[in-house]
Design a protein around this motif. Structure first.
Motif, PDB file in Angstrom:
ATOM      1  N   ILE A 193       0.997  -1.333   0.171  1.00  0.00           N
ATOM      2  CA  ILE A 193      -0.195   0.053  -0.064  1.00  0.00           C
ATOM      3  C   ILE A 193       0.732   1.249   0.122  1.00  0.00           C
ATOM      4  O   ILE A 193       1.964   1.393   0.760  1.00  0.00           O
ATOM      5  N   HIS A 246      -0.434   7.989  -8.976  1.00  0.00           N
ATOM      6  CA  HIS A 246      -1.090   7.092  -8.361  1.00  0.00           C
ATOM      7  C   HIS A 246      -1.868   5.827  -9.107  1.00  0.00           C
ATOM      8  O   HIS A 246      -1.811   4.808  -9.055  1.00  0.00           O
ATOM      9  N   ASP A 247      -2.409   6.308 -10.531  1.00  0.00           N
ATOM     10  CA  ASP A 247      -2.839   5.493 -11.245  1.00  0.00           C
ATOM     11  C   ASP A 247      -1.697   4.267 -11.815  1.00  0.00           C
ATOM     12  O   ASP A 247      -2.055   3.251 -11.990  1.00  0.00           O
ATOM     13  N   ARG A 260      -1.328   2.053  -9.005  1.00  0.00           N
ATOM     14  CA  ARG A 260      -2.539   0.853  -9.189  1.00  0.00           C
ATOM     15  C   ARG A 260      -2.222   0.048 -10.092  1.00  0.00           C
ATOM     16  O   ARG A 260      -2.629  -1.338 -10.172  1.00  0.00           O
ATOM     17  N   GLY A 289      -0.506  -3.017  -9.332  1.00  0.00           N
ATOM     18  CA  GLY A 289      -1.055  -3.818  -8.082  1.00  0.00           C
ATOM     19  C   GLY A 289      -0.837  -3.040  -6.780  1.00  0.00           C
ATOM     20  O   GLY A 289      -1.241  -3.944  -5.859  1.00  0.00           O
ATOM     21  N   MET A 290      -0.256  -1.854  -6.858  1.00  0.00           N
ATOM     22  CA  MET A 290      -0.483  -1.279  -5.404  1.00  0.00           C
ATOM     23  C   MET A 290      -1.689  -0.620  -4.910  1.00  0.00           C
ATOM     24  O   MET A 290      -2.313  -0.318  -5.825  1.00  0.00           O
ATOM     25  N   MET A 291      -1.919  -0.574  -3.714  1.00  0.00           N
ATOM     26  CA  MET A 291      -3.174   0.126  -3.090  1.00  0.00           C
ATOM     27  C   MET A 291      -2.706   1.283  -2.826  1.00  0.00           C
ATOM     28  O   MET A 291      -1.492   1.728  -2.284  1.00  0.00           O
ATOM     29  N   VAL A 292      -3.668   2.411  -3.036  1.00  0.00           N
ATOM     30  CA  VAL A 292      -2.799   3.641  -2.904  1.00  0.00           C
ATOM     31  C   VAL A 292      -4.171   4.539  -2.264  1.00  0.00           C
ATOM     32  O   VAL A 292      -5.285   4.652  -2.342  1.00  0.00           O
ATOM     33  N   ASP A 350      -4.868   8.325  -0.786  1.00  0.00           N
ATOM     34  CA  ASP A 350      -4.406   9.586  -1.085  1.00  0.00           C
ATOM     35  C   ASP A 350      -5.458  10.550  -0.324  1.00  0.00           C
ATOM     36  O   ASP A 350      -6.649  10.919  -0.749  1.00  0.00           O
ATOM     37  N   ARG A 392      -9.328   0.597   5.100  1.00  0.00           N
ATOM     38  CA  ARG A 392      -8.583  -0.211   3.978  1.00  0.00           C
ATOM     39  C   ARG A 392      -8.146  -1.289   4.542  1.00  0.00           C
ATOM     40  O   ARG A 392      -8.291  -2.594   3.975  1.00  0.00           O
TER      41      ARG A 392
END
Length: 98
Positions: A23, A63-64, A67, A70-73, A75, A88
């Motif tokens: 994350i 951020h896109d 994602r 495969g990362m959770m972001v 903001d 989360r």
């Protein structure tokens, strides 16, 4: 040429980014949001508003890209962070990703 997160990452860093591997917490500064909401009355204010808008667009693109790897972001502002992390975590737990 389209912007790509991998352009900024070394091969070693790219190898460590696996789908669902983590994350990214990206604390957002509330003053940027306020700067966009402020009334523009002069050239300096217009330049500042344009710069803030461009920065936020680039931030959203980053951020896109995260994602896409495969990362959770998250903001959120620092005031929203504790609740967002708990929310989360519970979502990840309910999805069986732990």
């Amino acid at each position: 040429m389209p912007w790509s997160l991998t352009w900024y990452m070394s091969a070693r860093e790219r190898a460590r980014v696996l789908p669902g591997s983590g994350i990214a917490v990206c604390p957002r500064q509330g003053r940027l949001d306020r700067a966009l909401d402020a009334e523009v009355t002069d050239l300096s204010g217009a330049i500042q508003a344009g710069a803030v808008a461009r920065y936020l667009e680039q931030r959203a693109a980053a951020h896109d890209a995260l994602r896409g790897h495969g990362m959770m972001v998250l903001d959120v502002t620092t005031a929203q962070l504790p609740a967002a992390l708990v929310e989360r975590y519970l979502a990840v737990k309910c999805e069986g990703l732990l």
